[in-house]
Design a protein around this motif. Sequence first.
Motif, PDB file in Angstrom:
ATOM      1  N   ASP C 284      45.558  41.346  31.504  1.00  0.00           N
ATOM      2  CA  ASP C 284      45.848  42.747  31.230  1.00  0.00           C
ATOM      3  C   ASP C 284      47.278  42.820  30.711  1.00  0.00           C
ATOM      4  O   ASP C 284      48.206  42.429  31.424  1.00  0.00           O
ATOM      5  CB  ASP C 284      45.707  43.554  32.523  1.00  0.00           C
ATOM      6  CG  ASP C 284      45.923  45.039  32.266  1.00  0.00           C
ATOM      7  OD1 ASP C 284      46.733  45.375  31.380  1.00  0.00           O
ATOM      8  OD2 ASP C 284      45.281  45.842  32.951  1.00  0.00           O
ATOM      9  N   LEU C 291      42.094  38.359  33.462  1.00  0.00           N
ATOM     10  CA  LEU C 291      40.813  39.004  33.166  1.00  0.00           C
ATOM     11  C   LEU C 291      39.681  37.994  33.110  1.00  0.00           C
ATOM     12  O   LEU C 291      38.556  38.337  32.783  1.00  0.00           O
ATOM     13  CB  LEU C 291      40.919  39.747  31.826  1.00  0.00           C
ATOM     14  CG  LEU C 291      41.971  40.855  31.780  1.00  0.00           C
ATOM     15  CD1 LEU C 291      42.063  41.454  30.387  1.00  0.00           C
ATOM     16  CD2 LEU C 291      41.624  41.941  32.788  1.00  0.00           C
ATOM     17  N   GLN C 294      36.240  38.688  34.678  1.00  0.00           N
ATOM     18  CA  GLN C 294      35.561  39.949  34.377  1.00  0.00           C
ATOM     19  C   GLN C 294      34.092  39.660  34.014  1.00  0.00           C
ATOM     20  O   GLN C 294      33.761  38.549  33.601  1.00  0.00           O
ATOM     21  CB  GLN C 294      36.260  40.630  33.190  1.00  0.00           C
ATOM     22  CG  GLN C 294      37.656  41.148  33.521  1.00  0.00           C
ATOM     23  CD  GLN C 294      37.611  42.449  34.291  1.00  0.00           C
ATOM     24  OE1 GLN C 294      36.846  43.337  33.963  1.00  0.00           O
ATOM     25  NE2 GLN C 294      38.432  42.544  35.330  1.00  0.00           N
TER      26      GLN C 294
END
Lengths: 331, 282, 542
Positions: C284, C291, C294
């Motif tokens: 981020d 990330l 994710q």
Amino acid sequence: MKMRLTATHIILTVLAFVVVLIWLLPFYWAVSVSLRPPSMTFTCKGLCFPYLQFPPTLEHWKTELSSREMLRALLNSSIIAFTASFFTLVLGTPAAYALARFRFSPRLVVIFAFVFCAILAFTAASFGVDWRLALLAAFVIFLGFAMTLGNRFEKRLGNEDITLWFLSQRFLPPIVTVVPFLLIMSQFKLIDTRLALILVNITFNLPFAIVIMRQAFIDLPIELEEAAMVDGASFFGSFYRVALRLTAPVMAATLMIILAFCWNELLFALNLGTLKAKTIPALLAGSASTRGIQFWFVAVRALIALIPPTILALLAQRYIVRGLTFGAVKG
Amino acid sequence: MRWNSPLKYVFLLPTVIWVLCFTMFPLLYSLRLSFFRVNIGQKDIFIGLENFARAFKDPNVWNAAKVTLTFVLVGVSIQLVLGLLFALLFNRALPGRNVLRTIMTLPLFATPIGVGYMFITIFHEEGGFIRASLGAKIPWLSNPNWAMVSVILVDVWNWTPFVFIVLLAALQSIPEEYYEAARLESSSQWELFRYITFPILQPSIILVLILRMSEAFKVFDIPFSLTSGGPGIATETFSMLTFNTYRRFFDFGYGSALAYLLLIAVAIIVTSFFGRIRQAYT
Amino acid sequence: MRRIIGYLVLISLFFGWALAQENIKWGDDGSLTIITQDDHEEITIPADQVGTLFGPGEQPFAGQRIAITVNTGGPKGGISGPLHQLRPAWEQLTGAKLDIVEMPLPEQLPTTINDLRLGLNQFDGFIEGAWYMGEYITPGFIIPIDDYIADPRFPHWDPNWMPPSLRNIYTWENKFYATLNDSDGQVLYWRNDILSDPEWQAKYKEEVGSDMPFPVKTWDDVIAISKFFNGKNWDSNDPDPDSGVVLHFKVNAQGHFHFMTMSASYVVRPGDTVDRCTNNYWFDPATMEPLINQPGHVKALEKLQELAQYGPEAQAAWDLTEGWDYFMRGKAIFTFSWGDVGALVQDPTRSKIQGKLGASIVPGSTDVYNMCSNAWETLDEPNVVGNTVGGSWQGIISSRTPNPETVYSLYSLMATAPVHSWNTQRGWTGVDPGVSIDFLPPNGTATLEGYEAAGWNPDDVKFYTQAYYDNFYAKTMMPYIRINGTEEYWRALDQNLSEAMIGRMTPQEALDRTAEAWKGITERRGLDLQLKQYQEAIGYHP
């Protein structure tokens, strides 16, 4: 022993030969790979004998042996191994002799005090105290202690303990000292010099030389030296002319074993020798490249690395058991 | 006699000083590093036991400990058993026994990293020796469990000869009369082994065990070249993990802490056999 | 002993003799012909590209000695090969000596960085992977070369040859630090002879019940086709069954690049801005939160696992060469990898599939995960993302060297159009195409004849150069990171991916653990510094 030709005997004999063949196989296969053209590396079936199953080529050997880097590594490895093993013996043999013939009996408490003061000095220095000052202070404390309190404790150590202390260095995992050596060597501008690797190799093989030579001197009848001294030889003379001469075969074998150890040393070679002092094992460690492993070159390099220590193993054959058990078992 | 000359210190002290300088100092230095966060070029930051705490929380450390223990226990046991069997096998009248014995000692001094690379060509799953000649398709290097097996097998190839020659030497030192006396009481082969051979061999076996275990704990070269710790981290030994930590990530503090943990483990092994070591070497 | 010395002397004499050979020729028109070390091939550089530094009878850097680090490969290996092959010629041109310092792939960065930090300064230049650059630049260990590029004395190469995506990783804050050499990016390769064969297409329809999705558009198409072909003996080179796909996942051997290439299309959302969920992949950009775990990344890893099961089991322990050789022996329908594959396929000693090759930019995914709204988005057209994954192994110059010009004279010689093309057209050099002089018109200025003269099959060339053109000029590119510690981040990723690929962890576990490791790395290296560099690296403006 008598030869009895029973069925069991034949079976066991065959079995022994099979075992030896299995142990030889990896060597054979590496030779075979090194002679194959690259496209045959992984497509050859069966035992893949040269001439029978593929036309052998010396191309890879030529390429490797004419590469400047390989020649330099060979030279470096030889110089480092010879110098280091020679000086290991030069340093180790007198110490071994002293431990075999004389009695040493340092007070235990003095040694504790010494270690304690060393740690003290070191801790002080690592928290920013000037290291000369710390060393001096620690030395004064040590002297004061040894002269006063030290006399009150009678527990003493013997030669055996000193020998075991040397031996314990051999059990030390070398990885613990890699970073300190790296930093110290860089302080003294010794990174990537043969000298650095020679020093390291001497350090790690000294205990070995001491323990094994001490045993050799103990096995030597003390009367021979005493007779020499009666004849007027000095103590040094009897060491030099009698003890050293008589243990020469063990010394030669020890030298060869240490040579092989030095030749094979990888961890420090990787860290301390990058360019000018790169040795064969360090060169080999780089065989996995940006674009993958080229097995044909790897086989050649591995064989080049294996040949000298293997020859040494043959030469030191009689002492190999004694060598690898640090003198505890005589083969 | 003059066996108490002050010259004795001239003989011994240089070596003692050398070893003190080159091992004790680095050991202390490394201990110090393990309490710091080290970034070369910047000032070291004292962080107490944080590096050690981090090690106990790091899954990679536990993995490396497991791999190393498996390697030591399984590998050394196989070597002991095989070495003993080979020694018994060769301790009989064999044609060319000395030549065979000599051949068996060749792996002992072979450059370990060369051995590792050599064995890739044996284990390679598409065209290595085992696939090409024996036809067996085994995931030697791509399956985590088999990779462990491969690393151990290479170590077995490398070090069984050591156990073998030491035990063979011990066997050959047993006087034939012992057996002859025992045979009068009509002992079976097994009983001969159980009551004569084994007790005589026992000290040598323990010695070999100590020497092999203390070496095996430090194993680095062979997994480095054979599997480079893979697949995943299935064969990443403690020495390799330590090496990677300080060398590839410049994390000298954490690396030193890991190295010290290894040192402690080896020290425990060695001291637990201390009596036997003392007996063998003094 | 004496005998050994004797042999050594003999070997060095042989060596001296080899060195005494002529390694360069000067043409009457001022052109320079370089003769390579092993195969004595001739490369001619026209007079207007040679520069003024070199000339007949001149040795501008006589007596100097430089050391260049490079990953191990030997005289005929990837990336190191060109150095070896040009060394005799360059030494004769300049009068200087060149030490090629080869190091294993994972060792080069640590060794050189340690050397620089400890102030030993043994090396004058490095052929580095682009992701190392942050590590060298932040402390000022390397120098910009814009002045040298503009200098008419040196051999000529043009930065404008580069597509923006490549230029991006040869520069830092708009200054050039690296000299053109390699262009890395993964594209999809397939067996065109099999996939475009109507017979196989009919068989596919019969067995699967739908048309073969060829040419492929999405990763699902690749998976479906791989599944169909895996285990069938569709290639007659040997009697064994063949595979659908081949990849390589050996740990510490660049296997993680496969994951990056594939996952990009599930993760990198196209758009004109840069923020957490647009044109972003790693962290981020406002908080440096990893990330990598994710849902988009996790799903991509699941897809990669699904695809990998249609390849040989052994690939879990293979490095790139072993994977490539498998493909080139005609054992797999697909692979996605670097430009080396296309070039090596043309080498008949290693390949059986010359003229049967198809290549294109990697396929996409119609589902993309939005990391701002935390929801999957479905697109009408697959999201195709170009990449520059890999090292783009490039020459940089140490700021500590007393002889930067000597180093640059070597790099620029290697970057001239004739030498660059010679390199890219030979697979074993490891130097891959990516700049306009490598592409066929209208994309670039290379000629089909040039490739054919180097032994290429014309159909293969067209596929290959178009694939790379599309890849490097793609509208959406996967962001490349070169911040401090990239090596450490990537290694943590590589290790956990490898664990996932052998089934010791689930994709979620592997990526969670990676994220955890990344947090630790960021913290140890200093959050503020890392964040600032990351924002610069992807062009994020808070």
